[in-house]
Design a protein around this motif. Structure first.
Motif, mmCIF file in Angstrom:
data_model
loop_
_atom_site.group_PDB
_atom_site.id
_atom_site.type_symbol
_atom_site.label_atom_id
_atom_site.label_comp_id
_atom_site.label_asym_id
_atom_site.label_seq_id
_atom_site.Cartn_x
_atom_site.Cartn_y
_atom_site.Cartn_z
ATOM 1 N N VAL A 36 -4.194 -0.655 -7.786
ATOM 2 C CA VAL A 36 -4.009 -0.692 -9.240
ATOM 3 C C VAL A 36 -3.133 0.490 -9.628
ATOM 4 O O VAL A 36 -3.386 1.620 -9.214
ATOM 5 C CB VAL A 36 -5.385 -0.619 -9.960
ATOM 6 C CG1 VAL A 36 -5.197 -0.458 -11.465
ATOM 7 C CG2 VAL A 36 -6.202 -1.866 -9.659
ATOM 8 N N SER A 60 0.848 -1.194 0.000
ATOM 9 C CA SER A 60 0.000 0.000 0.000
ATOM 10 C C SER A 60 0.874 1.232 0.000
ATOM 11 O O SER A 60 1.700 1.414 0.891
ATOM 12 C CB SER A 60 -0.892 -0.036 1.244
ATOM 13 O OG SER A 60 -1.825 1.015 1.213
ATOM 14 N N ARG A 61 0.720 2.076 -1.020
ATOM 15 C CA ARG A 61 1.529 3.308 -1.088
ATOM 16 C C ARG A 61 0.910 4.401 -0.237
ATOM 17 O O ARG A 61 1.615 5.160 0.407
ATOM 18 C CB ARG A 61 1.638 3.760 -2.547
ATOM 19 C CG ARG A 61 2.411 5.046 -2.754
ATOM 20 C CD ARG A 61 2.569 5.347 -4.237
ATOM 21 N NE ARG A 61 3.181 6.637 -4.442
ATOM 22 C CZ ARG A 61 2.516 7.788 -4.546
ATOM 23 N NH1 ARG A 61 1.195 7.800 -4.452
ATOM 24 N NH2 ARG A 61 3.150 8.922 -4.742
ATOM 25 N N SER A 62 -0.420 4.466 -0.223
ATOM 26 C CA SER A 62 -1.065 5.582 0.481
ATOM 27 C C SER A 62 -2.125 5.138 1.483
ATOM 28 O O SER A 62 -2.967 5.942 1.891
ATOM 29 C CB SER A 62 -1.655 6.569 -0.535
ATOM 30 O OG SER A 62 -2.480 5.912 -1.460
ATOM 31 N N THR A 118 -7.577 -2.235 -4.549
ATOM 32 C CA THR A 118 -8.250 -0.942 -4.487
ATOM 33 C C THR A 118 -7.774 -0.136 -5.684
ATOM 34 O O THR A 118 -6.654 -0.291 -6.150
ATOM 35 C CB THR A 118 -7.950 -0.160 -3.182
ATOM 36 O OG1 THR A 118 -6.593 0.305 -3.197
ATOM 37 C CG2 THR A 118 -8.175 -1.011 -1.941
ATOM 38 N N THR A 168 -5.170 0.235 0.541
ATOM 39 C CA THR A 168 -5.114 -1.235 0.474
ATOM 40 C C THR A 168 -4.777 -1.798 1.853
ATOM 41 O O THR A 168 -5.272 -2.858 2.246
ATOM 42 C CB THR A 168 -4.079 -1.669 -0.585
ATOM 43 O OG1 THR A 168 -4.290 -0.903 -1.772
ATOM 44 C CG2 THR A 168 -4.198 -3.146 -0.917
ATOM 45 N N GLY A 195 -10.979 3.738 -10.232
ATOM 46 C CA GLY A 195 -12.178 3.374 -10.987
ATOM 47 C C GLY A 195 -11.927 2.447 -12.163
ATOM 48 O O GLY A 195 -12.865 2.081 -12.870
ATOM 49 N N SER A 196 -10.675 2.066 -12.378
ATOM 50 C CA SER A 196 -10.346 1.211 -13.529
ATOM 51 C C SER A 196 -11.051 -0.138 -13.465
ATOM 52 O O SER A 196 -11.383 -0.609 -12.388
ATOM 53 C CB SER A 196 -8.850 0.894 -13.546
ATOM 54 O OG SER A 196 -8.123 1.949 -14.045
#
Ligand SMILES: Cc1cc2nc3c(=O)[nH]c(=O)nc-3n(C[C@H](O)[C@H](O)[C@H](O)COP(=O)(O)O)c2cc1C
Length: 160
Positions: free
Chosen positions: A78, A9-11, A106, A14, A109-110
């Motif tokens: 994503v 998780s970067r932010s 997570t 997730t 919207g893709s």
């Protein structure tokens, strides 16, 4: 049944879902850390480019051997319509060590079909359950229903 939740998780989104899943299942979790700096705008740009090119990265040594678990639940954000680079790396390194897998992601919207299909392709395993959430659902704490449905499916499939 031993279950491990693995995520990058970067932010933090997730990670929030990984914690919700592991709290309910009362199971171990493993956060994947990218040794490449993904912070700020340069990190964002490198993340997007690396994911798009399906590159691998260097990740911090893992703590939990996935082969000791009956099920490994793997979560990724994503990036550029792809698996995040740290999770692509984790899957590539440990794909032969999974007994069963389930995936979650997570994203803004893709479409996620391609991402899940790619994860399945790397693992060469059919996931027993899938969960996709939007960043908005996570930010607004509107994810618990889907998380519970995912866990129900996990339990049904592992009880077979
Ligand atoms: C480099 C980068 C590329 C992204 N590309 C997409 C994308 O193609 N489609 C999408 O829906 N979200 C995209 N996102 C948004 C993230 O998937 C979304 O914010 C996710 O919830 C972040 O998870 P995290 O907080 O666990 O890092 C991207 C985010 C980053 C950092």
């Amino acid at each position: 049944m031993k279950i491990l939740v693995v995520f990058y998780s970067r932010s933090g989104r997730t990670k929030k879902i990984a914690e919700a899943i592991s709290d309910i299942l009362k199971c171990d979790k493993e956060e994947i850390f990218d040794l490449k700096n993904r912070k700020g705008i340069p990190g964002f740009l490198s993340a997007g480019t690396d994911a798009n090119l399906r590159k691998l990265t260097a990740i911090k040594e893992i703590k939990n051997n996935p082969s000791l678990y009956d099920l490994v639940i793997i979560g990724t954000p994503v990036w550029s319509s792809n698996i995040s680079t740290p999770i692509r790396t984790y899957l590539s390194l440990y794909k032969d060590n999974f007994k069963e897998v389930a995936f979650f992601c997570t994203r803004l919207g893709s479409d996620i079909e391609k991402v899940f299909a790619d994860m399945e392709g790397i693992c060469q395993k059919n996931p027993i359950a899938l969960l996709a959430l939007t960043s908005r659902e996570v930010a607004r704490d509107q994810y618990m229903q889907k998380v519970k449905e995912f866990i129900k499916k996990v339990k049904e499939e592992t009880a077979k």
